[in-house]
Structures are given as structure tokens and as C-alpha cells.
Design a protein around this motif. Structure first.
Motif, PDB file in Angstrom:
ATOM      1  N   TYR A 159      60.538 -87.658 -14.633  1.00  0.00           N
ATOM      2  CA  TYR A 159      61.920 -87.359 -14.268  1.00  0.00           C
ATOM      3  C   TYR A 159      62.394 -88.414 -13.279  1.00  0.00           C
ATOM      4  O   TYR A 159      61.578 -89.054 -12.603  1.00  0.00           O
ATOM      5  CB  TYR A 159      62.055 -85.953 -13.660  1.00  0.00           C
ATOM      6  CG  TYR A 159      61.260 -85.757 -12.382  1.00  0.00           C
ATOM      7  CD1 TYR A 159      61.799 -86.088 -11.131  1.00  0.00           C
ATOM      8  CD2 TYR A 159      59.961 -85.252 -12.414  1.00  0.00           C
ATOM      9  CE1 TYR A 159      61.064 -85.916  -9.959  1.00  0.00           C
ATOM     10  CE2 TYR A 159      59.218 -85.081 -11.237  1.00  0.00           C
ATOM     11  CZ  TYR A 159      59.778 -85.421 -10.015  1.00  0.00           C
ATOM     12  OH  TYR A 159      59.050 -85.269  -8.847  1.00  0.00           O
ATOM     13  N   THR A 202      55.368 -86.597  -8.196  1.00  0.00           N
ATOM     14  CA  THR A 202      54.918 -87.308  -9.399  1.00  0.00           C
ATOM     15  C   THR A 202      55.877 -88.434  -9.806  1.00  0.00           C
ATOM     16  O   THR A 202      55.451 -89.377 -10.457  1.00  0.00           O
ATOM     17  CB  THR A 202      54.755 -86.343 -10.594  1.00  0.00           C
ATOM     18  OG1 THR A 202      55.991 -85.661 -10.815  1.00  0.00           O
ATOM     19  CG2 THR A 202      53.644 -85.349 -10.341  1.00  0.00           C
ATOM     20  N   TYR A 243      47.728 -78.725  -8.533  1.00  0.00           N
ATOM     21  CA  TYR A 243      48.913 -78.032  -9.047  1.00  0.00           C
ATOM     22  C   TYR A 243      48.638 -77.700 -10.507  1.00  0.00           C
ATOM     23  O   TYR A 243      48.366 -78.595 -11.312  1.00  0.00           O
ATOM     24  CB  TYR A 243      50.138 -78.943  -8.907  1.00  0.00           C
ATOM     25  CG  TYR A 243      51.476 -78.275  -9.198  1.00  0.00           C
ATOM     26  CD1 TYR A 243      51.660 -76.901  -9.075  1.00  0.00           C
ATOM     27  CD2 TYR A 243      52.576 -79.035  -9.598  1.00  0.00           C
ATOM     28  CE1 TYR A 243      52.894 -76.311  -9.328  1.00  0.00           C
ATOM     29  CE2 TYR A 243      53.819 -78.451  -9.842  1.00  0.00           C
ATOM     30  CZ  TYR A 243      53.974 -77.085  -9.710  1.00  0.00           C
ATOM     31  OH  TYR A 243      55.183 -76.502  -9.960  1.00  0.00           O
TER      32      TYR A 243
HETATM   33  O1  0GZ Z   1      57.327 -77.874 -10.605  1.00  0.00           O
HETATM   34  C1  0GZ Z   1      57.707 -79.058 -10.430  1.00  0.00           C
HETATM   35  O2  0GZ Z   1      58.449 -79.654 -11.217  1.00  0.00           O
HETATM   36  C2  0GZ Z   1      57.195 -79.790  -9.268  1.00  0.00           C
HETATM   37  C3  0GZ Z   1      57.115 -81.177  -9.341  1.00  0.00           C
HETATM   38  C4  0GZ Z   1      56.537 -81.859  -8.320  1.00  0.00           C
HETATM   39  C5  0GZ Z   1      56.335 -83.297  -8.405  1.00  0.00           C
HETATM   40  O3  0GZ Z   1      56.939 -83.925  -9.262  1.00  0.00           O
HETATM   41  O4  0GZ Z   1      55.530 -83.805  -7.597  1.00  0.00           O
HETATM   42  O5  0GZ Z   1      56.100 -81.227  -7.205  1.00  0.00           O
HETATM   43  C6  0GZ Z   1      56.192 -79.869  -7.068  1.00  0.00           C
HETATM   44  O6  0GZ Z   1      55.743 -79.361  -6.022  1.00  0.00           O
HETATM   45  C7  0GZ Z   1      56.756 -79.132  -8.118  1.00  0.00           C
END
Ligand code: 0GZ
Length: 316
Positions: free
Chosen positions: A56, A84, A164
Motif C-alpha cells: 500500500y 510494511t 503479526y
Molecule cells: O492491519 C494492517 O494493515 C496493519 C499494517 C501494518 C503495517 O503495514 O506495518 O501495521 C499494523 O500494525 C497493521
């Protein structure tokens, strides 16, 4: 509120929701020394380009904007987690840590070929953990193969691992996650499906995972992401995300010494609304219902993981 369509040379992902400008001042007074233990910085893209492999493109969310939010909400410190969209390029994170005057520590993303020298630089900047993302929509491949190699490199520094993942993937990953030798912090309670029973088998597995692995901590964060029926933290709502409360409260009460809380600002990838972060803070006393639980969640636990040296000196 729109923050512009472009971020440096980058165009935001279609439908991107920008973070909420002008959050309310929380009704809940945070305990002194409270830490926002999960938040991100995005770019600015013109200075710190987004990674080519990102899933994204966000709106910019700079360190200065994060620090302004910290002050407005009443936090003393931040733990900034590599997002990310920056891949394993930790420059925006390191810049934010360096400009925080010691009031921020970080969680980075590194590749398996990271050198001891690079890790030492990250440590000097304030990094204390590495993040591994198993949420398939956010990465090209889950990092199962590189995790062990990286953990062997970071463990001597006393760092921990942040993971995650989504609840439906825990059965498959349970054994692997249980084998991680360092402290482990699970983002957002492993993303339970809150339409399911908090006493049902899916959440029971997560609680069992924490019970069986005393090195596992979790962030009881992101009700705005997990909630299905709301109501949303907007327009002064003081009882937001009621459907998430039983899950988070359960974890806080069973594991009061292994929970963390963060705003998740600037809330990447939310699809239907962007919360008022002041009202998100007002959600905290509904899941940590006594001053003692609040102090552990917001002050003592994050300090043990991120500022352990501050616990060695009286009153620091
Ligand atoms: O659920 C998500 O989209 C998301 C994404 C990121 C990231 O892109 O790092 O971090 C998060 O804590 C949650």
C-alpha cells in the motif's frame, strides 16, 4: 481529512483513509509516564521513499506529527514500529528515534543478511526488537524461513520479536511461534474474529498460547481494526468498539504483566472510518479497569521491554 493525494513522488493507494486531524483531548487522564507502545511513521515519502515491495502507499505521517499527537493525548513516550510500506528500510524509523530525545524506542524490520554492525547502529538509535509479518495481504511471503536466522543475530542484543498474524493462522503457526527463544510480542491480540464467542475455541487457543509460553506478550490494541459492530470512536462516542472489549479485557486481566497498548496511529489500511485518537484513549479504562492494571499496561510493562534501564534507578 485529506492530507493531499501525493506523498513525495508517490500516489496514495485508492480509497486510502488519512489519519484524523485535530483529535479530541481524552477524558481519561493517562498515568504519568504512559507509553504509546504501537505507532508508526510514514515517510514523508519525499524524504524517506516507500519500499518498492510495499502493498500500500499511505499518506505521509511524520515524526513531528507523531510527537504532536503524543503530547496532545498525554503520552510521555512512543514505541515506533516499522510499517510494511517501508519494507526493511528503517531510515524513517531511525530518524524519528533520533529526533525523539530518548522518548521513543523502535521495532525494526531486517533481512536475514543484516550485519552485526547494522544491528549495532539500530540499537544505538533505540531499536529493541524486530518485526515479522505473517499477515498475507501485507507481505509477499511469510518469513518463517528467515526468522530463526535473524533471531540468532538479535538475541545477544537482548531484543525481542514482534509477530503479526491472524487468528485463523495460529493453529498452523502455534508450534513455530512457541519455539522462539526470545520474548515475543503479538500485535493486536493475534487479530481475533470478534463476531465469535470470546469464550469459544478460537480465542481459547490464543489464551492457551499465552498461558503455555510465559515469554509471550501481546498488544491489546486496534479495537478500531477488529471491531465489526462498533460504535466508532468518533463524534464524542465514549463507548466505542464495545464488541472488542470482552476480548481485550480478558487478556489484560489474565496476563496483567504481559500486555501493552498503542494507538496504532496513523492506522494503515482502515477501510471504513478513521478514529479520533483521543476517543481511542478513552477506550483504555474499559479494558484495564483499575488504576493498577492501567499502570502496568501503560507504564510498567512497556518500560520493562523498551526502557529496562529506567527500572534500575529509583524513580527514573
Ligand atoms: O492491519 C494492517 O494493515 C496493519 C499494517 C501494518 C503495517 O503495514 O506495518 O501495521 C499494523 O500494525 C497493521
Amino acid at each position: 481529512m485529506a492530507h493531499g493525494d501525493t506523498t513525495g513522488d508517490f500516489e496514495k493507494s485508492p480509497g486510502w483513509l488519512d489519519w484524523y486531524d485535530g483529535p479530541s483531548t481524552p477524558a481519561f487522564t493517562l498515568p504519568e509516564g504512559a507509553v504509546d507502545a504501537h505507532c508508526h511513521v510514514f515517510g514523508p515519502g519525499g524524504q524517506f521513499p516507500y519500499a518498492p515491495e510495499r502493498k500500500y502507499t499511505p499518506c505521509d505521517a511524520s515524526a513531528d506529527q507523531l510527537f504532536a499527537l503524543r503530547d496532545q493525548l498525554g503520552f510521555e513516550r512512543n514505541v515506533i514500529v516499522q510499517a510494511t510500506c517501508h519494507g526493511a528500510d528503517n531510515r524513517a524509523l531511525v530518524d524519528a528515534l533520533q529526533r525523539s530525545n530518548g522518548r521513543a524506542r523502535g521495532v525494526a524490520t531486517v533481512r536475514r543478511d543484516v550485519t552485526a554492525e547494522q544491528l549495532a547502529e539500530l540499537h544505538a538509535a533505540g531499536v529493541r526488537g524486530v518485526r515479522f509479518n505473517f499477515v498475507k495481504r501485507l507481505v509477499d511471503r511469510v518469513p518463517t524461513d528467515s526468522l530463526e536466522e535473524i533471531v540468532a543475530k538479535i538475541a545477544p542484543l537482548g531484543w525481542h520479536v514482534v509477530i503479526y498474524f491472524e487468528a485463523e493462522d495460529l493453529p498452523e503457526l502455534y508450534g513455530f511461534f512457541s519455539s522462539i527463544p526470545t520474548d515475543v510480542v503479538v500485535d493486536h491480540m493475534g487479530r481475533p474474529d470478534v463476531t465469535k464467542d470470546p469464550d469459544g475455541p478460537e480465542f481459547a487457543l490464543f489464551l492457551q498460547f499465552m498461558r503455555e509460553n510465559p515469554n509471550v506478550w501481546t498488544k491489546v490494541s486496534c479495537p478500531e481494526r477488529l471491531s465489526v459492530t462498533g460504535p466508532r470512536a468518533l463524534d464524542g462516542e465514549q463507548h466505542a468498539y464495545t464488541d472488542v472489549v470482552p476480548f481485550a479485557r480478558r487478556v489484560v486481566e489474565e496476563f496483567p504483566g504481559r500486555v501493552l497498548w498503542g494507538t496504532d496511529w496513523p492506522h494503515p489500511n482502515l477501510k471504513d472510518h478513521m478514529p479520533d485518537d483521543g476517543l481511542l484513549v478513552d477506550y483504555i479504562p474499559r479494558i484495564a479497569t483499575t488504576p493498577e492494571l492501567q499502570r502496568q499496561l501503560l507504564v510498567e510493562n512497556p518500560r520493562r521491554l523498551y526502557w529496562p534501564e529506567s527500572l534500575n534507578t529509583q524513580g527514573a
